[in-house]
Design a protein around this motif. Structure first.
Motif, PDB file in Angstrom:
ATOM      1  N   GLY A   1      -6.136 -26.396 -25.468  1.00 12.00           N
ATOM      2  CA  GLY A   1      -7.027 -27.313 -24.775  1.00 12.00           C
ATOM      3  C   GLY A   1      -7.091 -27.050 -23.277  1.00 12.00           C
ATOM      4  N   SER A   2      -7.324 -28.109 -22.515  1.00 13.92           N
ATOM      5  CA  SER A   2      -7.504 -27.939 -21.068  1.00 13.92           C
ATOM      6  C   SER A   2      -6.279 -27.306 -20.427  1.00 13.92           C
ATOM      7  CB  SER A   2      -7.798 -29.294 -20.420  1.00 13.92           C
ATOM      8  OG  SER A   2      -9.034 -29.798 -20.880  1.00 13.92           O
ATOM      9  N   ALA A   3      -5.088 -27.805 -20.744  1.00 11.83           N
ATOM     10  CA  ALA A   3      -3.872 -27.256 -20.141  1.00 11.83           C
ATOM     11  C   ALA A   3      -3.518 -25.903 -20.737  1.00 11.83           C
ATOM     12  CB  ALA A   3      -2.715 -28.236 -20.330  1.00 11.83           C
ATOM     13  N   GLY A   4      -3.599 -25.769 -22.055  1.00  4.76           N
ATOM     14  CA  GLY A   4      -3.226 -24.516 -22.702  1.00  4.76           C
ATOM     15  C   GLY A   4      -4.097 -23.345 -22.285  1.00  4.76           C
ATOM     16  N   SER A   5      -5.388 -23.597 -22.093  1.00  7.32           N
ATOM     17  CA  SER A   5      -6.293 -22.535 -21.650  1.00  7.32           C
ATOM     18  C   SER A   5      -5.904 -22.036 -20.266  1.00  7.32           C
ATOM     19  CB  SER A   5      -7.739 -23.053 -21.626  1.00  7.32           C
ATOM     20  OG  SER A   5      -8.211 -23.336 -22.927  1.00  7.32           O
ATOM     21  N   VAL A   6      -5.576 -22.973 -19.369  1.00  5.15           N
ATOM     22  CA  VAL A   6      -5.171 -22.598 -18.017  1.00  5.15           C
ATOM     23  C   VAL A   6      -3.885 -21.775 -18.045  1.00  5.15           C
ATOM     24  CG1 VAL A   6      -4.407 -23.484 -15.775  1.00  5.15           C
ATOM     25  CG2 VAL A   6      -6.280 -24.619 -16.987  1.00  5.15           C
ATOM     26  N   LEU A   7      -2.888 -22.252 -18.778  1.00  6.01           N
ATOM     27  CA  LEU A   7      -1.592 -21.569 -18.807  1.00  6.01           C
ATOM     28  C   LEU A   7      -1.701 -20.176 -19.407  1.00  6.01           C
ATOM     29  CD1 LEU A   7       1.083 -24.239 -19.779  1.00  6.01           C
ATOM     30  CD2 LEU A   7       1.007 -22.857 -17.717  1.00  6.01           C
ATOM     31  N   ALA A   8      -2.428 -20.061 -20.516  1.00 11.05           N
ATOM     32  CA  ALA A   8      -2.563 -18.750 -21.155  1.00 11.05           C
ATOM     33  C   ALA A   8      -3.190 -17.743 -20.205  1.00 11.05           C
ATOM     34  CB  ALA A   8      -3.394 -18.875 -22.429  1.00 11.05           C
ATOM     35  N   ALA A   9      -4.210 -18.180 -19.473  1.00 12.88           N
ATOM     36  CA  ALA A   9      -4.881 -17.276 -18.539  1.00 12.88           C
ATOM     37  C   ALA A   9      -3.992 -16.938 -17.350  1.00 12.88           C
ATOM     38  CB  ALA A   9      -6.190 -17.897 -18.069  1.00 12.88           C
ATOM     39  N   ARG A  10      -3.361 -17.937 -16.779  1.00 11.81           N
ATOM     40  CA  ARG A  10      -2.554 -17.696 -15.576  1.00 11.81           C
ATOM     41  C   ARG A  10      -1.303 -16.871 -15.885  1.00 11.81           C
ATOM     42  NH1 ARG A  10      -6.003 -18.020 -11.512  1.00 11.81           N
ATOM     43  NH2 ARG A  10      -6.618 -20.143 -10.928  1.00 11.81           N
ATOM     44  N   LEU A  11      -0.595 -17.171 -16.956  1.00  9.73           N
ATOM     45  CA  LEU A  11       0.633 -16.429 -17.263  1.00  9.73           C
ATOM     46  C   LEU A  11       0.348 -14.987 -17.653  1.00  9.73           C
ATOM     47  CD1 LEU A  11       2.709 -19.101 -19.243  1.00  9.73           C
ATOM     48  CD2 LEU A  11       2.847 -18.495 -16.814  1.00  9.73           C
ATOM     49  N   SER A  12      -0.810 -14.759 -18.271  1.00 10.86           N
ATOM     50  CA  SER A  12      -1.151 -13.390 -18.683  1.00 10.86           C
ATOM     51  C   SER A  12      -1.745 -12.563 -17.552  1.00 10.86           C
ATOM     52  CB  SER A  12      -2.108 -13.415 -19.878  1.00 10.86           C
ATOM     53  OG  SER A  12      -3.347 -14.012 -19.530  1.00 10.86           O
TER      54      SER A  12
ATOM     55  N   TYR B   1     -11.283 -20.354 -17.911  1.00  7.78           N
ATOM     56  CA  TYR B   1     -10.037 -19.599 -17.812  1.00  7.78           C
ATOM     57  C   TYR B   1      -9.866 -18.547 -18.910  1.00  7.78           C
ATOM     58  CZ  TYR B   1      -8.302 -22.863 -14.264  1.00  7.78           C
ATOM     59  OH  TYR B   1      -8.127 -23.590 -13.111  1.00  7.78           O
ATOM     60  N   LEU B   2     -10.072 -18.957 -20.152  1.00  2.00           N
ATOM     61  CA  LEU B   2      -9.770 -18.044 -21.260  1.00  2.00           C
ATOM     62  C   LEU B   2     -10.787 -16.927 -21.417  1.00  2.00           C
ATOM     63  CD1 LEU B   2      -8.447 -19.944 -24.409  1.00  2.00           C
ATOM     64  CD2 LEU B   2      -7.261 -18.284 -22.965  1.00  2.00           C
ATOM     65  N   ASP B   3     -12.064 -17.272 -21.338  1.00  3.83           N
ATOM     66  CA  ASP B   3     -13.102 -16.262 -21.589  1.00  3.83           C
ATOM     67  C   ASP B   3     -12.891 -14.992 -20.763  1.00  3.83           C
ATOM     68  OD1 ASP B   3     -14.201 -17.969 -23.401  1.00  3.83           O
ATOM     69  OD2 ASP B   3     -16.008 -18.435 -22.263  1.00  3.83           O
ATOM     70  N   PRO B   4     -12.625 -15.099 -19.449  1.00  3.83           N
ATOM     71  CA  PRO B   4     -12.426 -13.868 -18.670  1.00  3.83           C
ATOM     72  C   PRO B   4     -11.123 -13.137 -19.010  1.00  3.83           C
ATOM     73  CG  PRO B   4     -12.996 -15.729 -17.249  1.00  3.83           C
ATOM     74  CD  PRO B   4     -12.635 -16.287 -18.574  1.00  3.83           C
TER      75      PRO B   4
ATOM     76  N   ALA C   1      -1.583 -28.073 -15.220  1.00  2.75           N
ATOM     77  CA  ALA C   1      -1.356 -26.740 -15.783  1.00  2.75           C
ATOM     78  C   ALA C   1      -1.316 -25.666 -14.707  1.00  2.75           C
ATOM     79  CB  ALA C   1      -2.432 -26.421 -16.814  1.00  2.75           C
ATOM     80  N   GLU C   2      -2.164 -25.793 -13.688  1.00  2.97           N
ATOM     81  CA  GLU C   2      -2.123 -24.831 -12.577  1.00  2.97           C
ATOM     82  C   GLU C   2      -0.770 -24.895 -11.867  1.00  2.97           C
ATOM     83  OE1 GLU C   2      -3.943 -22.465 -11.489  1.00  2.97           O
ATOM     84  OE2 GLU C   2      -6.081 -22.827 -11.749  1.00  2.97           O
ATOM     85  N   LYS C   3      -0.289 -26.084 -11.623  1.00  2.81           N
ATOM     86  CA  LYS C   3       1.003 -26.243 -10.945  1.00  2.81           C
ATOM     87  C   LYS C   3       2.134 -25.720 -11.841  1.00  2.81           C
ATOM     88  CE  LYS C   3       3.948 -29.722  -8.682  1.00  2.81           C
ATOM     89  NZ  LYS C   3       4.403 -28.846  -7.601  1.00  2.81           N
TER      90      LYS C   3
END
Length: 537
Positions: free
Chosen positions: A12-23, A208-211, A526-528
Motif C-alpha cells: 500500500g501507501s507505506a509499502g510502495s514507498v519503502l520498497a522503492a526507497r530501500l531498493s 514510487y513503485l512504477d519507476p 514511510a519516507e522517514k
C-alpha cells in the motif's frame, strides 16, 4: 528458500514507498508481498473511479471492504470500512486529498515520548515525497515523486460551497498545508497535473513503485497473502505466505517490515504469536511475545454526512441526462486529462473551530459532488451533493482483535465510535457550522431538498440523526502505537518492542490521529522509516 535483505508485507501507501526507497541501493535486495493485484485498471487511473471501487457494491474491486462490530454509539449498526487491496493500497481507491494535518499533531507525538517526530522533524520527509505543481517553498517541494496538483475541473457547486463558507465569515484558504490550516477552500490532490498521464490518479504505487520495477534487486509478488511472521530466537527471520493456492516461505536476512495498515498489521502480528497473551490463548495461538498494545488504541475520524438533492446534473448521480454527460466527460478526460472524471468527488472542504477559543481546528468538512448515502452503498436516483463533517481528534478508542486463527478471515474491528460523549458534542457543534454553510445564499440555487432533514433540528434530534447516519471517513490509525511505555508496540524507530529485526511502518504506528486526511502522513512515515533503515537506525 528465497532470500532477500528486506521482506515488506503490504504494497500500500507505506509499502510502495519503502520498497522503492530501500531498493535504490543496488546492493540491497527487497521483496514486496501484496495480497491484491497491480491496480493498473482504468478504474484506478480515472480519479472518479473511486465512486465504483469504494462502495464495493455490487462488486468488490480493489477493496477489502471490511465491516465493523455493531456500534452501540451508532444505534448498534455495523460500520463499513473500505481498505485498498492491491499495489498502492488505499491510495489507489481514495479521494486523493493531499492533507498533512496540523503541525501541533506531530509536536504532540514528540512530547509524548516519540523523539524525532515533531513537525520540524517530519517536515523534510513530507517535502522529499512531494512534487507540488505550485513549486517549492519553506513548506513545500516540487521535486518529490508524489504528484500534487490543483484540481483540473472543479464543479460550480463546489465554488458555491466555498462562497457559502465565506458568507458565514469563514476565511478563504488556498493551502490547507500552509501557514494556517483554518478556512474554506479547494483541496489539492495526488494526481498527475501534466504529461502523458495528465488527469490520472497518482497513487503511492504510481509515484514510487512504477519507476522502480525495472530494478533487478526488487521483486514484487502480488496475490500473495502473508499468513505468519517466522520468529526464531526472538527475532523475525522471514514470512510464510500463500500464492496461487500454494504455501511458500521467504527469508529476510535483515528485517521483516509490516506495512499492512491499521487493521491487518496487528492481525498478522497476533497470528504470528505477538500480541496480548489472553487474546492469543483464546484462539489457540502459541505465544511468541506478550505485547499487550497490539490491536489496541484504534482511532478513526467519525463523520456525519448532510445530503441535499439538486436539480443540476453537473454532479455525479443517476439519471439519463447524467449518464449522457458522463460519457461525454469520459471522452474529454481521455483526450485532454480534464473534466468531471478528474474529480476527487470531495472537491472542497474546510477546517473549522467549534469554539473560537481553540488553538486549532477540531472539525473538518468534505464537500462531495454526489449523493453519498451509506458510503454510496445505498442507491438513490437523481443528483445532489453532500457536506460531511468529521471530528478531527476523537477521544473514543477502539480495538482490532482476531475473529479466529484463519489468516483469510477479516479481523474483528471495533472502533467504539462515540463511546466518549465529547465526540458527539464536537460533532453536533461541527454539524451546526456545516448546516449554516448549507443554508447560506450561495448554495441556494443548487439545493432542491434534503435527503434526510438536518435543518431546524433540536440538539437531541440532531444527535439521533447522527447515530442513524454517521460512520467512518476512512482514516483508521493507532493499533501498533509508537512509544516508549509498556503498552507501546513499536519504538520511535518503528521497531517492534521485544522482537528483533521486525518493524511496523504504516498508519497503525500513529500514537494519536492527526487532524486531517491520513494518506500523506502515512507516506511521510514511510519516507522517514526508509531514511532510518538506510542509515542503520
Amino acid at each position: 528458500m528465497d532470500h532477500f535483505d528486506y521482506v515488506i508485507v503490504g504494497g500500500g501507501s507505506a509499502g510502495s514507498v519503502l520498497a522503492a526507497r530501500l531498493s535504490e541501493d543496488p546492493d540491497t535486495t527487497v521483496c514486496l508481498l501484496e495480497a491484491g493485484g497491480d491496480c493498473n485498471s482504468i478504474l484506478v487511473r480515472a480519479p472518479a473511479g473511486l465512486a465504483v471501487m469504494a462502495p464495493s457494491k455490487p462488486f468488490r474491486i480493489n477493496n477489502w471492504a471490511f465491516m465493523t462490530e455493531p456500534q452501540p454509539g451508532l444505534g448498534n449498526r455495523r460500520g463499513y470500512q473500505p481498505r485498498g487491496k492491491g499495489l498502492g493500497g488505499s491510495s489507489s481507491i481514495n479521494a486523493m486529498l493531499y492533507i498533512r494535518g496540523h503541525p501541533s499533531d506531530y509536536d504532540t507525538w514528540a512530547s509524548g515520548g516519540c523523539e524525532g517526530w515533531s513537525f520540524a522533524d517530519v517536515l523534510p520527509y513530507f517535502k522529499v515525497s512531494e512534487g507540488n505543481q505550485r513549486g517549492g517553498d519553506a513548506l513545500h517541494s516540487a521535486e518529490g515523486p508524489l504528484q500534487v496538483c490543483e484540481q483540473a475541473s472543479p464543479r460550480p457547486v463546489t465554488q458555491a460551497f466555498i462562497e457559502a463558507g465565506r458568507q458565514c465569515q469563514i476565511p478563504y484558504n488556498d493551502d490547507f498545508n500552509g501557514p494556517m490550516q483554518e478556512g474554506v477552500g479547494y483541496y489539492q490532490v495526488t494526481q498527475f497535473g501534466d504529461g502523458d498521464r495528465k488527469g490520472e490518479r497518482c497513487s503511492a504505487a504510481n509515484a514510487y513503485l512504477d519507476p522502480a520495477l525495472t530494478r533487478s534487486n526488487l521483486e514484487v509478488r502480488t496475490k500473495s497473502i502473508a499468513t505468519e511472521i517466522v520468529i526464531e530466537d526472538g527475532r523475525a527471520t522471514g514470512v510464510r505466505y500463500r500464492r496461487r493456492g500454494k504455501e511458500a516461505q521467504i527469508r529476510a536476512d535483515r528485517e521483516v517490515i509490516l506495512c499492512s495498515g491499521a487493521f491487518q498489521s496487528p492481525q498478522l502480528l497476533m497470528l504470528s504469536g505477538i500480541g496480548p497473551a489472553e487474546e492469543l490463548k483464546r484462539h489457540g495461538i502459541k505465544l511468541r511475545h506478550d505485547l499487550p498494545g497490539v490491536g489496541q488504541n484504534l482511532q478513526d475520524h467519525i463523520n456525519f454526512p448532510m445530503i441535499s438533492r439538486s436539480a443540476s446534473t453537473d454532479m455525479f448521480g443517476y439519471s439519463l441526462a447524467g449518464a449522457i454527460k458522463l460519457v461525454s466527460e469520459a471522452m474529454k478526460w481521455r483526450k485532454t486529462g480534464t473534466g468531471m472524471i478528474t474529480s476527487p468527488l470531495a472537491e472542497g472542504g474546510a477546517f473549522l473551530k467549534t469554539d473560537p477559543g481553540l488553538d486549532r481546528p477540531d472539525v473538518q468538512l468534505h464537500f462531495v459532488i454526489g449523493i453519498v448515502d451509506w458510503h454510496a452503498r445505498k442507491f438513490h436516483t437523481g443528483h445532489g451533493y453532500s457536506c460531511d463533517v468529521c471530528v478531527l481528534r476523537p477521544k473514543s478508542r477502539g480495538t482490532v482483535t482476531l475473529r479466529d486463527r484463519d489468516p483469510y478471515s477479516a479481523p474483528r474491528i471495533d472502533p467504539r465510535f462515540l463511546s466518549d460523549d465529547a465526540d458527539m458534542e464536537t460533532l453536533v457543534a461541527g454539524a451546526r457550522k456545516a448546516i449554516a454553510i448549507c443554508e447560506a445564499p450561495a448554495l441556494a440555487p443548487f439545493r432542491k431538498s434534503d435527503l434526510y432533514p438536518f435543518s431546524d433540528l433540536s440538539d437531541d434530534v440532531l444527535r439521533e440523526s447522527i447515530r442513524l447516519h454517521a460512520d467512518t471517513i476512512y482514516h483508521p490509525v493507532g493499533t501498533c502505537r509508537m512509544g516508549t511505555d509498556d503498552t507501546a508496540v513499536v519504538d520511535p524507530r518503528l521497531k517492534v518492542h521485544g522482537v528483533g529485526n521486525l518493524r511496523v511502518v504504516d498508519a497503525s504506528v500513529m500514537p494519536t490521529i492527526i487532524g486531517g486526511n491520513t494518506n500523506a502522513p502515512t507516506i511521510m512515515i514511510a519516507e522517514k522509516a526508509a531514511a532510518m533503515i538506510t542509515s542503520g537506525q
